[in-house]
Design an enzyme around this catalytic site. Structure first.
Site, PDB file in Angstrom:
ATOM      1  N   GLU A 197       0.830  -1.211   0.000  1.00 12.88           N
ATOM      2  CA  GLU A 197       0.000   0.000   0.000  1.00 12.88           C
ATOM      3  C   GLU A 197       0.857   1.250   0.000  1.00 12.88           C
ATOM      4  O   GLU A 197       0.665   2.173  -0.802  1.00 12.88           O
ATOM      5  CB  GLU A 197      -0.914  -0.001   1.227  1.00 12.88           C
ATOM      6  CG  GLU A 197      -1.771   1.225   1.358  1.00 12.88           C
ATOM      7  CD  GLU A 197      -2.794   1.318   0.243  1.00 12.88           C
ATOM      8  OE1 GLU A 197      -2.792   2.343  -0.456  1.00 12.88           O
ATOM      9  OE2 GLU A 197      -3.567   0.367   0.055  1.00 12.88           O
ATOM     10  N   ASP A 207       1.223   4.007  -3.111  1.00 14.36           N
ATOM     11  CA  ASP A 207       0.865   5.414  -2.931  1.00 14.36           C
ATOM     12  C   ASP A 207       2.013   6.335  -3.316  1.00 14.36           C
ATOM     13  O   ASP A 207       1.842   7.293  -4.085  1.00 14.36           O
ATOM     14  CB  ASP A 207       0.470   5.671  -1.472  1.00 14.36           C
ATOM     15  CG  ASP A 207      -0.872   5.078  -1.110  1.00 14.36           C
ATOM     16  OD1 ASP A 207      -1.643   4.743  -2.023  1.00 14.36           O
ATOM     17  OD2 ASP A 207      -1.149   4.932   0.092  1.00 14.36           O
ATOM     18  N   SER A 250      -7.151   2.168  -3.997  1.00 11.56           N
ATOM     19  CA  SER A 250      -5.895   2.702  -3.481  1.00 11.56           C
ATOM     20  C   SER A 250      -5.013   3.191  -4.614  1.00 11.56           C
ATOM     21  O   SER A 250      -4.151   4.042  -4.419  1.00 11.56           O
ATOM     22  CB  SER A 250      -5.144   1.632  -2.687  1.00 11.56           C
ATOM     23  OG  SER A 250      -5.654   1.490  -1.397  1.00 11.56           O
ATOM     24  N   ASP A 291     -16.274  11.903 -18.640  1.00  9.18           N
ATOM     25  CA  ASP A 291     -17.453  11.184 -18.145  1.00  9.18           C
ATOM     26  C   ASP A 291     -17.335   9.694 -18.475  1.00  9.18           C
ATOM     27  O   ASP A 291     -17.001   9.318 -19.598  1.00  9.18           O
ATOM     28  CB  ASP A 291     -18.712  11.765 -18.783  1.00  9.18           C
ATOM     29  CG  ASP A 291     -19.980  11.359 -18.056  1.00  9.18           C
ATOM     30  OD1 ASP A 291     -19.877  10.747 -16.975  1.00  9.18           O
ATOM     31  OD2 ASP A 291     -21.073  11.652 -18.574  1.00  9.18           O
ATOM     32  N   ILE A 292     -17.592   8.847 -17.487  1.00 15.25           N
ATOM     33  CA  ILE A 292     -17.554   7.388 -17.665  1.00 15.25           C
ATOM     34  C   ILE A 292     -18.995   6.894 -17.723  1.00 15.25           C
ATOM     35  O   ILE A 292     -19.774   7.137 -16.796  1.00 15.25           O
ATOM     36  CB  ILE A 292     -16.795   6.703 -16.512  1.00 15.25           C
ATOM     37  CG1 ILE A 292     -15.439   7.385 -16.276  1.00 15.25           C
ATOM     38  CG2 ILE A 292     -16.629   5.218 -16.793  1.00 15.25           C
ATOM     39  CD1 ILE A 292     -14.510   7.375 -17.464  1.00 15.25           C
ATOM     40  N   GLY A 325     -23.159  11.740 -16.890  1.00 18.90           N
ATOM     41  CA  GLY A 325     -23.297  12.576 -15.710  1.00 18.90           C
ATOM     42  C   GLY A 325     -22.811  11.839 -14.471  1.00 18.90           C
ATOM     43  O   GLY A 325     -22.112  10.822 -14.561  1.00 18.90           O
ATOM     44  N   ASP A 363     -22.647   9.441 -11.282  1.00 16.54           N
ATOM     45  CA  ASP A 363     -23.218   8.160 -10.859  1.00 16.54           C
ATOM     46  C   ASP A 363     -22.420   7.651  -9.658  1.00 16.54           C
ATOM     47  O   ASP A 363     -21.268   8.043  -9.453  1.00 16.54           O
ATOM     48  CB  ASP A 363     -23.187   7.142 -12.007  1.00 16.54           C
ATOM     49  CG  ASP A 363     -21.791   6.938 -12.570  1.00 16.54           C
ATOM     50  OD1 ASP A 363     -20.959   6.321 -11.892  1.00 16.54           O
ATOM     51  OD2 ASP A 363     -21.526   7.414 -13.696  1.00 16.54           O
TER      52      ASP A 363
END
Length: 604
Positions: free
Chosen positions: A312, A316, A523, A565-566, A584, A586
């Site tokens: 992790e 990062d 992550s 936008d996905i 839009g 979601d």
């Protein structure tokens, strides 16, 4: 002006100190669990002589003032946009009622707590009462602190399943910690996992860089529109810094305000970022940035064990550095595990990770302009009073000009049986905290390229604790109307919707102990998005403008035009198909993924 009617922030008439002696035995429940939280078993009383450090959050005198100020400096339409507050100005907004300290001190004195063991932080907004004997803590809080052991991890905590306060103090105290929050190493789960079968690049991303260059040349020659035309199809199965810099349109920007701008990564649970692994990663995946280095700051007994790097922590810092270079990065190693040492002589570790880190960072004279955190928990496992108090501390960061980003989680709309823990055992989608806090920017996950689609692991939904803030009301209401009665009763139609934005979350190449691994999870998404935001903050600072601070009012207004936008993919969970990404906003991918070039023009 934006306004958020949070219960914790609603105006509450404070009870003034009575001329008569207060009744300290007139207890009223502050928080209690219906049952012992799942996977925890009571082991009995703490050993004789055990003490505990208590933290007490005091209610501010003007409870709407902080949020009002936050939206004033965060809304592009407001005259005060960007006029972030100083530490002293925030202190004024969160100062308790003039009677609060005297009343709380009387209560502590009544129970024999010496004034020498009481200290203040956050300019008097929080008290720390050190080395309180467990029997005294029980008397103060009408509680029964016991040792609890986690069935899977074998970790132990000193907690109570319920606590109370004298009725007169309920108008003066927001929360007391540690008390009923049973968060631990498994509860503060990492939203990432190694994928040993994932595709791993043996020789770095030179081939991807070459393909990006060829595509860019072809794009220029044919005048193809949009930055997505320069993202190789191979990035659908293998993500490297080059993929992300091309995908989010930041590869041509070089930071200039490196003497001012800082990107922070908050780390927990003995996760250490390796300097050696970063060097190897950059040599392999971004050879022009091998001079990059990060600073480690330890918090609450946190360590910096370079012999035990964590996936992790490495994820990062490797992606934050590789996208934001040469922006300075800080990794905060926050202690808090193991939570309890049963020797009967030393105070228990409070093991309240967010409080430990927030209390530290808010006391600093300078704070990074962008901060990413990749940890979270099921919202229903976090006591409401604790969640509200922590959420307002994130608001304090926003008013001072810091953009705070959190991973949304990796469990779709919920993991497992998705039963409520209030005794009713009702099936319900499970939102995550702190992603559900309206004062942070929650980052969901995407996968593939040309086009990106929602990653099925991407957590999203609606808070059961926090009402929907006005900055997102139009977009979220539109989504809820569009799905009609689908999932009726499984989510809170009036709750804060999350995530706010998204970024890639699968097949990330990292270096761990010298080996290249492939990793998934939101992550991956949070430090990626945070690095792009950090570049925007660099641009603003280099132009003599203030940092962006709290992002959401911008993102849900003028900033929407700077997001990709996905519109496909879903986040299954709780035995359902989950929500579906649509045009839009979601609750799978939020408003979409960042386009640095477009956002740069917007924030200019």
């Amino acid at each position: 002006m934006f306004w958020l009617p949070l219960s914790v922030l609603a105006a509450v008439p404070l009870t003034l100190a009575s001329p008569l002696a207060p009744r300290w035995d007139d207890f009223k429940v502050k928080h209690a669990w219906h049952d012992v939280p799942r996977n925890w078993k009571c082991e009995g009383p703490a050993p004789a002589g055990t003490t505990i450090d208590l933290r007490i959050a005091l209610k501010p005198h003007r409870e709407n003032a902080l949020v009002d100020a936050l939206y004033e400096v965060s809304s592009p339409q407001h005259a005060k946009y960007g006029a972030h507050l100083s530490k002293a100005e925030v202190a004024e907004l969160v100062a308790p009622h003039p009677d609060t300290h005297a009343l709380v001190n009387d209560w502590l004195s009544h129970h024999g707590v010496p004034s020498s063991s009481v200290s203040t932080s956050h300019n008097g907004g929080w008290l720390t009462v050190s080395s309180v004997p467990v029997s005294q803590a029980d008397a103060l809080l009408g509680a029964s602190y016991q040792v609890y052991r986690h069935a899977e991890t074998n970790d132990t905590l000193l907690r109570t399943v319920g606590y109370s306060l004298p009725a007169i103090l309920h108008d003066h105290i927001n929360t007391v910690a540690p008390s009923t929050y049973f968060g631990g190493p498994r509860a503060w789960r990492k939203t990432s996992h190694l994928t040993p079968n994932g595709k791993i690049l043996p020789d770095g991303d030179a081939e991807i860089q070459a393909e990006i260059a060829a595509l860019a040349k072809a794009k220029e020659a044919s005048r193809l529109p949009g930055s997505l035309a320069t993202v190789p199809s191979s990035c659908s199965s293998t993500i490297t810094p080059s993929c992300l810099r091309a995908l989010y349109n930041s590869s041509t920007y070089t930071p200039k305000a490196t003497s001012q701008n800082v990107l922070g990564i908050a780390g927990y649970l003995e996760e250490y970022a390796s300097h050696t692994d970063l060097k190897t990663f950059l040599t392999k995946f971004r050879s022009d940035a091998t001079a990059a280095a990060f600073t480690v700051v330890t918090v609450n007994g946190g360590l910096d064990n370079q012999n035990s790097p964590g996936d992790e922590a490495n994820l990062d810092i490797q992606y934050a550095e590789s996208i934001s270079f040469p922006t300075p990065n800080i990794y905060y190693s926050t202690g808090g595990s193991p939570p309890f040492v049963e020797d009967g002589n030393t105070p228990t570790n409070t093991n309240e990770p967010y409080l430990d880190w927030l209390q530290f960072i808010l006391e600093q004279s300078t704070i990074p302009q962008t901060i990413s955190t990749s940890y979270g928990d099921d919202e229903q496992t976090v006591p409401l009073d604790y969640a509200q108090s922590v959420c307002t501390l994130f608001a304090q960061l926003g008013t001072q000009g810091t953009s705070v980003l959190f991973s949304s989680g990796d469990s779709g709309v919920g993991d497992g049986s998705c039963l409520t823990n209030d005794g009713t055992n009702k099936k319900q989608f499970i939102p995550n905290f702190p992603a559900s806090c309206p004062f942070v920017t929650a980052v969901g996950g995407t996968t593939r390229v040309n086009p990106e689609v929602a990653a099925s692991l991407s957590s999203g939904g609606f808070s059961n604790y926090f009402p929907r803030p006005s900055y997102q009301d139009a977009q979220v209401t539109s989504f809820i109307k569009s799905i009609g009665t689908s999932f009726s009763g499984l989510y809170n139609t009036t709750g804060r919707g999350f995530p706010d934005i998204s970024a890639q979350a699968e097949n990330f190449q990292i270096v761990l102990s010298g080996r290249t691994e492939s990793i998934d999870g939101t992550s991956c998404a949070s430090p990626t998005a945070a690095a792009v935001i950090s570049l925007l903050n660099d641009f603003r600072l280099s132009e003599g403008k203030p940092s962006l601070g709290f992002l959401n009012p911008l993102l849900y207004s003028t900033g929407t035009a700077g997001l990709n936008d996905i519109t496909s993919g879903s986040n299954p969970g709780c035995g359902t198909t989950g929500f579906t990404a649509v045009a839009g906003w979601d609750p799978v991918t939020g408003l979409g993924t960042p386009d640095f070039g477009k956002l740069q023009a917007i924030v200019a």
